[in-house]
Design a protein around this motif. Sequence first.
Motif, PDB file in Angstrom:
ATOM      1  N   GLY A  28       0.798  -1.218   0.000  1.00 51.04           N
ATOM      2  CA  GLY A  28       0.000   0.000   0.000  1.00 51.04           C
ATOM      3  C   GLY A  28       0.829   1.265   0.000  1.00 51.04           C
ATOM      4  O   GLY A  28       0.283   2.367  -0.078  1.00 51.04           O
ATOM      5  N   PHE A  29       2.156   1.139   0.063  1.00 53.91           N
ATOM      6  CA  PHE A  29       3.029   2.309   0.091  1.00 53.91           C
ATOM      7  C   PHE A  29       3.093   2.946  -1.288  1.00 53.91           C
ATOM      8  O   PHE A  29       3.400   2.289  -2.270  1.00 53.91           O
ATOM      9  N   LYS A  30       2.817   4.259  -1.353  1.00 57.10           N
ATOM     10  CA  LYS A  30       2.752   4.963  -2.633  1.00 57.10           C
ATOM     11  C   LYS A  30       3.927   5.907  -2.850  1.00 57.10           C
ATOM     12  O   LYS A  30       3.923   6.691  -3.794  1.00 57.10           O
ATOM     13  N   GLY A  31       4.932   5.870  -1.992  1.00 56.47           N
ATOM     14  CA  GLY A  31       6.096   6.725  -2.173  1.00 56.47           C
ATOM     15  C   GLY A  31       6.927   6.300  -3.361  1.00 56.47           C
ATOM     16  O   GLY A  31       6.696   5.249  -3.972  1.00 56.47           O
ATOM     17  N   SER A  32       7.937   7.115  -3.695  1.00 59.25           N
ATOM     18  CA  SER A  32       8.755   6.843  -4.878  1.00 59.25           C
ATOM     19  C   SER A  32      10.094   6.209  -4.526  1.00 59.25           C
ATOM     20  O   SER A  32      10.918   5.991  -5.420  1.00 59.25           O
ATOM     21  N   ALA A  33      10.340   5.906  -3.258  1.00 56.55           N
ATOM     22  CA  ALA A  33      11.590   5.257  -2.864  1.00 56.55           C
ATOM     23  C   ALA A  33      11.325   4.414  -1.625  1.00 56.55           C
ATOM     24  O   ALA A  33      10.797   4.903  -0.635  1.00 56.55           O
ATOM     25  N   GLY A  34      11.690   3.149  -1.709  1.00 58.77           N
ATOM     26  CA  GLY A  34      11.495   2.252  -0.572  1.00 58.77           C
ATOM     27  C   GLY A  34      11.708   0.817  -0.997  1.00 58.77           C
ATOM     28  O   GLY A  34      11.892   0.520  -2.180  1.00 58.77           O
ATOM     29  N   SER A  35      11.727  -0.076  -0.036  1.00 61.44           N
ATOM     30  CA  SER A  35      11.868  -1.503  -0.310  1.00 61.44           C
ATOM     31  C   SER A  35      11.335  -2.263   0.897  1.00 61.44           C
ATOM     32  O   SER A  35      11.063  -1.686   1.955  1.00 61.44           O
ATOM     33  N   ALA A  36      11.194  -3.560   0.715  1.00 58.86           N
ATOM     34  CA  ALA A  36      10.634  -4.383   1.783  1.00 58.86           C
ATOM     35  C   ALA A  36      11.331  -5.732   1.821  1.00 58.86           C
ATOM     36  O   ALA A  36      11.874  -6.203   0.819  1.00 58.86           O
ATOM     37  N   VAL A  37      11.295  -6.353   2.994  1.00 59.18           N
ATOM     38  CA  VAL A  37      11.731  -7.738   3.172  1.00 59.18           C
ATOM     39  C   VAL A  37      10.607  -8.474   3.891  1.00 59.18           C
ATOM     40  O   VAL A  37      10.087  -7.997   4.906  1.00 59.18           O
ATOM     41  N   VAL A  38      10.245  -9.606   3.333  1.00 56.28           N
ATOM     42  CA  VAL A  38       9.226 -10.461   3.952  1.00 56.28           C
ATOM     43  C   VAL A  38       9.888 -11.745   4.420  1.00 56.28           C
ATOM     44  O   VAL A  38      10.474 -12.478   3.622  1.00 56.28           O
ATOM     45  N   LEU A  39       9.826 -12.012   5.717  1.00 55.44           N
ATOM     46  CA  LEU A  39      10.279 -13.270   6.294  1.00 55.44           C
ATOM     47  C   LEU A  39       9.066 -14.043   6.796  1.00 55.44           C
ATOM     48  O   LEU A  39       7.928 -13.575   6.704  1.00 55.44           O
ATOM     49  N   ARG A  40       9.316 -15.242   7.360  1.00 52.22           N
ATOM     50  CA  ARG A  40       8.197 -16.082   7.805  1.00 52.22           C
ATOM     51  C   ARG A  40       7.293 -15.357   8.805  1.00 52.22           C
ATOM     52  O   ARG A  40       6.069 -15.390   8.687  1.00 52.22           O
ATOM     53  N   ASP A  41       7.899 -14.703   9.773  1.00 51.61           N
ATOM     54  CA  ASP A  41       7.123 -14.109  10.853  1.00 51.61           C
ATOM     55  C   ASP A  41       7.315 -12.598  10.963  1.00 51.61           C
ATOM     56  O   ASP A  41       6.781 -11.972  11.876  1.00 51.61           O
ATOM     57  N   THR A  42       8.081 -12.023  10.062  1.00 49.39           N
ATOM     58  CA  THR A  42       8.393 -10.594  10.127  1.00 49.39           C
ATOM     59  C   THR A  42       8.325 -10.005   8.730  1.00 49.39           C
ATOM     60  O   THR A  42       8.726 -10.651   7.764  1.00 49.39           O
ATOM     61  N   ALA A  43       7.822  -8.795   8.657  1.00 45.41           N
ATOM     62  CA  ALA A  43       7.826  -8.041   7.405  1.00 45.41           C
ATOM     63  C   ALA A  43       8.265  -6.618   7.717  1.00 45.41           C
ATOM     64  O   ALA A  43       7.774  -6.001   8.663  1.00 45.41           O
ATOM     65  N   VAL A  44       9.201  -6.093   6.923  1.00 44.81           N
ATOM     66  CA  VAL A  44       9.814  -4.804   7.232  1.00 44.81           C
ATOM     67  C   VAL A  44       9.794  -3.903   6.007  1.00 44.81           C
ATOM     68  O   VAL A  44      10.119  -4.337   4.895  1.00 44.81           O
ATOM     69  N   MET A  45       9.426  -2.628   6.229  1.00 46.59           N
ATOM     70  CA  MET A  45       9.505  -1.588   5.203  1.00 46.59           C
ATOM     71  C   MET A  45      10.721  -0.726   5.473  1.00 46.59           C
ATOM     72  O   MET A  45      10.934  -0.274   6.604  1.00 46.59           O
ATOM     73  N   PHE A  46      11.516  -0.478   4.432  1.00 49.49           N
ATOM     74  CA  PHE A  46      12.694   0.374   4.537  1.00 49.49           C
ATOM     75  C   PHE A  46      12.436   1.643   3.725  1.00 49.49           C
ATOM     76  O   PHE A  46      12.239   1.580   2.506  1.00 49.49           O
ATOM     77  N   THR A  47      12.429   2.796   4.394  1.00 46.99           N
ATOM     78  CA  THR A  47      12.269   4.083   3.722  1.00 46.99           C
ATOM     79  C   THR A  47      13.218   5.090   4.350  1.00 46.99           C
ATOM     80  O   THR A  47      13.702   4.890   5.472  1.00 46.99           O
ATOM     81  N   ASP A  48      13.453   6.185   3.632  1.00 42.82           N
ATOM     82  CA  ASP A  48      14.320   7.222   4.189  1.00 42.82           C
ATOM     83  C   ASP A  48      13.486   8.307   4.863  1.00 42.82           C
ATOM     84  O   ASP A  48      12.254   8.213   4.950  1.00 42.82           O
ATOM     85  N   GLY A  49      14.176   9.359   5.332  1.00 41.01           N
ATOM     86  CA  GLY A  49      13.523  10.377   6.133  1.00 41.01           C
ATOM     87  C   GLY A  49      12.437  11.150   5.420  1.00 41.01           C
ATOM     88  O   GLY A  49      11.596  11.784   6.070  1.00 41.01           O
ATOM     89  N   ARG A  50      12.396  11.118   4.087  1.00 39.44           N
ATOM     90  CA  ARG A  50      11.340  11.818   3.356  1.00 39.44           C
ATOM     91  C   ARG A  50       9.982  11.167   3.555  1.00 39.44           C
ATOM     92  O   ARG A  50       8.943  11.794   3.349  1.00 39.44           O
ATOM     93  N   TYR A  51       9.990   9.882   3.949  1.00 47.24           N
ATOM     94  CA  TYR A  51       8.745   9.125   3.990  1.00 47.24           C
ATOM     95  C   TYR A  51       8.401   8.618   5.395  1.00 47.24           C
ATOM     96  O   TYR A  51       7.567   7.729   5.542  1.00 47.24           O
ATOM     97  N   THR A  52       9.043   9.180   6.415  1.00 46.07           N
ATOM     98  CA  THR A  52       8.818   8.716   7.787  1.00 46.07           C
ATOM     99  C   THR A  52       7.341   8.746   8.153  1.00 46.07           C
ATOM    100  O   THR A  52       6.819   7.801   8.763  1.00 46.07           O
TER     101      THR A  52
END
Length: 601
Positions: A49-73
């Motif tokens: 659902g993230f609509k920003g222009s810079a970011g990435s994600a990692v999906v593990l079995r029990d954890t999911a993480v969004m990585f963004t910089d300070g523009r998208y905090t």
Amino acid sequence: MTNNYHERLVALRTRLATLNLTGFVVPLTDEHMSEYVGDYAQRLAWLTGFKGSAGSAVVLRDTAVMFTDGRYTLQVREQVDAADWQFVQVPATSMTDWLRGAVQAGDRIGYDPWLATVDWVASAREALADAGAELAAIDTNPIDALWRDRAAPSPAPMGVQDDALTGRTSAEKRAAIGEWLTERRADAVILSALDSIAWTFNVRGTDVAHTPVALSYAIVHADGTADLFAAPGKVGDDVVRHLGNAVTVRPMTAFKDALGQFAGKRVAADPDRAVAAIHETLRLGGATIVAERDPTVLAKAIKNPVEIAGHAAAQARDGAAMVRFLKWFEETAPSGTLTELSASDRLEAMRAETRCLRDLSFDTISATGAHAASPHYKATVESDAAILPGQLYLIDSGGQYADGTTDITRVMPVGAVSDEMRDRFTRVLKGHIAIDTAIFPDGTLGGHIDGFARRPLWEAGLDYAHGTGHGIGSYLSVHEGPQRIGAPNYPGGGPMEPLRAGMMLSNEPGYYKAGEYGIRIENLLLVVERDIPGGDLPMLGFETLTFVPIERTLIVPALLTPTERAWVDAYHARVADLLTPLLDLETAAWVAAKCAPLQVE
């Protein structure tokens, strides 16, 4: 948060289990390492659902993480469900560092080699190996199997960018690339960045929103001939005639096989722009890879006189549209009837009235009040806020014209605003002036002058979490490298590029108070040579390209030095001189009032 993103995350985890994967990496890019991507490549948005222009994600079995910089905090927390996702800010914590601490021995983390660089793969593989885990390349992206209504890549045809607007023919550019290859004893170079291909062949397209590029790949040979790979029907007879006999048009599906035909040859491929799959296919085909930066990157960044003249014409046209909008906004906003979307729609319509607008150069950032505290906020039907008295309204926007790409940010008050807002605005303006008037030795890195813009804020214990300036293309990408004004510890940081005469950059310091308001003042600049009498070194400085009034009621003149006040008055005099001939009498009178000399309170 009512949506089906949770179900998509569950489905992806189920899919990963069938592939014997314990995790998967989801970047926001495409096969060309583009910043802005076509609808078909919006995998991160589909999943999170993230609509920003810079970011990435990692999906593990029990954890999911969004990585963004300070523009998208703020934005990432508004758009992505915290019940399913954790939020990590880069560059403070990189994805690879996070993976090193999160995986377990025996884990297999998948990635799409068509969406990753060779350097990222090497770094991630090393990080996972430290924990006894494995990085696994996946032939087919697992999200694509789940995304049932995924759009197809755009079939829109390429168009010709007239040589009269480019200043150099495609044949001249390809000949220069051929000389570059000969110097490196290389036989060919892979061009996979879409703006590099558009620039090299003097073509444009509509395959990516707001960036006039066409989905394609290219191989340029040392003799200046080239192969251009695109979907059937994308290259029409007009483009074929424009390209001439030295360019062979081939189907996009033939690109991978072509990479395997360089056994015993030396092939240049950019580690940052040609994805890992390209490098691996070349290697398996027996090619010796010359890992060098795409030769078009610097050539494209240094604008020639024709491109500079075209940009000036586009800026004047765009500036006239902007002042018509700002006048309308000042007169209309106090009524409380405007919203973020209605305001941005009006600005787009005014740009369209020029009859030269090809597209916006990016999604307009139309933000009032607290929304403006998110530097890359994008108004949606759900978030569209009323513009109310007492607020600051920030509009960051630009246009794509055949002769140039524009990008400008202005801030307008809605009625009376606080003394704090005016103080912060003036400090941002002081930083803006410091960049505009900077003089520095030829070869200075953009990061070396970044602090000039921050000093007035630092003196008050303030800062902003983004770079101060980015490069800009010539009817191409609104964010064009390699030049920028920024330091490695701010978003967009990393290796710095020496500034050179002919480069264009933005100058956009800002200040953002979470939950209350945001401020940014942005003009575009041209790097030019500066002759310093008696000096020992070749020096550079900036020439201002953007001419639109800076809101005088937000300026505290007493906080400016006499030299800074003189800069504001001189800038506004140039605004009036340039724009008045392009405006009706009523708007010209409004501009004249906005551009009157400052008076110390």
